[in-house]
Structure formats: structure tokens, C-alpha cells
Design a protein around this motif. Structure first.
Motif, PDB file in Angstrom:
ATOM      1  N   ALA A 115       0.820  -1.217   0.000  1.00  0.00           N
ATOM      2  CA  ALA A 115       0.000   0.000   0.000  1.00  0.00           C
ATOM      3  C   ALA A 115       0.848   1.259   0.000  1.00  0.00           C
ATOM      4  CB  ALA A 115      -0.925   0.001   1.217  1.00  0.00           C
ATOM      5  N   ALA A 116       2.081   1.155   0.457  1.00  0.00           N
ATOM      6  CA  ALA A 116       2.963   2.325   0.564  1.00  0.00           C
ATOM      7  C   ALA A 116       3.513   2.794  -0.775  1.00  0.00           C
ATOM      8  CB  ALA A 116       4.118   2.011   1.513  1.00  0.00           C
ATOM      9  N   VAL A 117       3.418   1.967  -1.799  1.00  0.00           N
ATOM     10  CA  VAL A 117       3.954   2.350  -3.103  1.00  0.00           C
ATOM     11  C   VAL A 117       3.302   3.672  -3.549  1.00  0.00           C
ATOM     12  CG1 VAL A 117       4.139   1.706  -5.543  1.00  0.00           C
ATOM     13  CG2 VAL A 117       4.478  -0.016  -3.763  1.00  0.00           C
ATOM     14  N   GLY A 118       4.148   4.648  -3.914  1.00  0.00           N
ATOM     15  CA  GLY A 118       3.665   5.955  -4.323  1.00  0.00           C
ATOM     16  C   GLY A 118       3.425   6.917  -3.174  1.00  0.00           C
ATOM     17  N   HIS A 119       3.712   6.481  -1.944  1.00  0.00           N
ATOM     18  CA  HIS A 119       3.526   7.291  -0.738  1.00  0.00           C
ATOM     19  C   HIS A 119       4.829   7.294   0.060  1.00  0.00           C
ATOM     20  CE1 HIS A 119      -0.873   7.264  -1.330  1.00  0.00           C
ATOM     21  NE2 HIS A 119      -0.712   6.001  -1.693  1.00  0.00           N
ATOM     22  N   ASP A 120       4.815   8.018   1.171  1.00  0.00           N
ATOM     23  CA  ASP A 120       5.958   8.001   2.094  1.00  0.00           C
ATOM     24  C   ASP A 120       5.916   6.786   3.008  1.00  0.00           C
ATOM     25  OD1 ASP A 120       6.873  10.508   1.168  1.00  0.00           O
ATOM     26  OD2 ASP A 120       5.610  11.570   2.615  1.00  0.00           O
ATOM     27  N   GLY A 121       4.804   6.078   3.011  1.00  0.00           N
ATOM     28  CA  GLY A 121       4.645   4.904   3.860  1.00  0.00           C
ATOM     29  C   GLY A 121       3.190   4.511   3.948  1.00  0.00           C
ATOM     30  N   ALA A 122       2.910   3.627   4.888  1.00  0.00           N
ATOM     31  CA  ALA A 122       1.533   3.174   5.108  1.00  0.00           C
ATOM     32  C   ALA A 122       1.377   2.827   6.583  1.00  0.00           C
ATOM     33  CB  ALA A 122       1.218   1.951   4.241  1.00  0.00           C
ATOM     34  N   ILE A 123       0.155   2.992   7.086  1.00  0.00           N
ATOM     35  CA  ILE A 123      -0.113   2.758   8.504  1.00  0.00           C
ATOM     36  C   ILE A 123      -1.409   1.977   8.653  1.00  0.00           C
ATOM     37  CG2 ILE A 123      -1.308   4.975   8.799  1.00  0.00           C
ATOM     38  CD1 ILE A 123       0.199   5.117  11.587  1.00  0.00           C
ATOM     39  N   LEU A 124      -1.449   1.087   9.632  1.00  0.00           N
ATOM     40  CA  LEU A 124      -2.625   0.278   9.909  1.00  0.00           C
ATOM     41  C   LEU A 124      -3.657   1.111  10.660  1.00  0.00           C
ATOM     42  CD1 LEU A 124      -3.424  -2.799   9.617  1.00  0.00           C
ATOM     43  CD2 LEU A 124      -2.827  -2.988  12.040  1.00  0.00           C
TER      44      LEU A 124
END
Length: 189
Positions: A115-124
Motif C-alpha cells: 500500500a505504501a507504493v507511491g507514498h511516504d509509507g503506510a499505517i494500519l
């Protein structure tokens, strides 16, 4: 910005809190269904190139580095950055998780990384949309917003993450559940 869901990552397990609602018990050593919370956390980041546990050293089956933030009990920002400083490898992504979330799995972190692809990261996020202490972030982005040592102690993690473009990933099942009290532990069993 994270460019691929197959990125190598290092992991930081935050296990250094006071656990005041557990009478000061060491959360990492608490057992649920015959496995410690630390063992469960390490299983969740089995894909990590390297793991640092921020907390008191306890026996573990996996090779990890243990470190305690200075000053102790500095909160999640101090713990995260102390763990970051202890990493020997430079990986493009960091996985961060609280030791008291026993239902996180390797699949959770694969979903977060994808999910982090294209972002700075991902969080639950939990079913109510609240962000949980299970995330992946771009290492260089974290380094760029890192506060000074004096500002780390007691700092709120949500403030550190404010400038990040984080994809939110809905928890599946009990992934978002944590152990803050003995009642929480009883209810999870």
C-alpha cells in the motif's frame, strides 16, 4: 516516496514502555497462547533484513539487536529514533510496530508495504479509522524530518508523522488489537 512493494526493509519493535496499566510487567515477555508478545512481533517482521528491539533484553529465538532509549521511557518517537540509530543496514523502508499487538503478521506488513507504493509509507488503522502503531515508512523521509534529541523525549508519534503521505490500511480481523491491561490479555485468549 516508496517505489516498489517488494522493497527490502528493516524493522523496529517498540517494547520499552512503562506498561503502567499492567503493573510494570515486561510486555515483551508476556505470553499469549504459549508464545511471548515479542516472539509474535518477530514473526510479524520475519521478512525484515534486520530487527532492532527497543526495550530490555529478553531471551528470543531470533537474532535481534536490543537497545534502550536514553533517557529511558521516552515514548514511541524516542524509541523509533533510537532503534533507527542502531540499525547496521541501510534499507529503503522501516517497519515499526508495538510489541503489544499480538495479531500482526508477516502478511500485515506485506500489505502495508504494498500500500505504501507511491507514498511516504503506510499505517494500519482500526475499524474506527484510528491509526495504530504498525506502519512502514521511507527511511530517507524519516531521516529528513527527524527532530533533535531534546525534542524526541515525550514527543507524539502522530506529530512526527504529520508531514508524511501515509496510505491507510484497514486492519483485518484482530490485527489492530493490543494488550494494555490484564483484561485486554484475558479477552484476547
Amino acid at each position: 516516496m516508496i517505489e516498489t512493494g517488494l522493497t527490502t526493509f528493516s524493522a523496529i519493535v517498540l517494547a520499552g514502555g512503562r506498561a503502567s496499566r499492567l503493573g510494570g510487567a515486561d510486555k515483551a515477555s508476556i505470553e499469549l497462547d504459549g508464545r511471548t508478545l515479542l516472539a509474535r512481533s518477530l514473526d510479524a517482521v520475519i521478512d525484515a533484513a534486520e530487527v532492532v528491539v527497543v526495550g530490555t533484553q529478553v531471551p528470543t529465538e531470533r537474532p535481534v539487536t536490543f537497545v534502550v532509549e536514553d533517557p529511558a521511557f521516552g515514548g514511541p518517537v524516542a524509541g523509533l529514533l533510537t532503534g533507527r540509530d542502531q540499525l547496521l543496514r541501510r534499507t529503503p523502508v522501516l517497519a515499526v510496530l508495538a510489541v503489544d499487538m499480538p495479531f500482526l503478521t508477516a502478511t500485515t506488513f506485506r500489505r502495508l508495504t504494498a500500500a505504501a507504493v507511491g507514498h511516504d509509507g503506510a499505517i494500519l488503522t482500526d475499524p474506527d479509522g484510528r491509526r495504530q502503531l504498525a506502519l512502514v515508512v521511507e527511511t530517507a523521509r524519516l531521516d529528513a524530518v527527524r527532530p533533535g534529541r531534546e525534542e524526541q523525549h515525550g514527543a507524539a508519534l502522530h506529530r512526527l508523522l504529520e508531514p508524511f503521505d501515509l496510505a491507510e490500511v484497514d486492519a483485518r480481523g484482530d490485527e489492530h488489537r493490543d494488550v494494555d491491561t490484564w483484561t485486554d490479555l484475558r479477552d484476547l485468549a
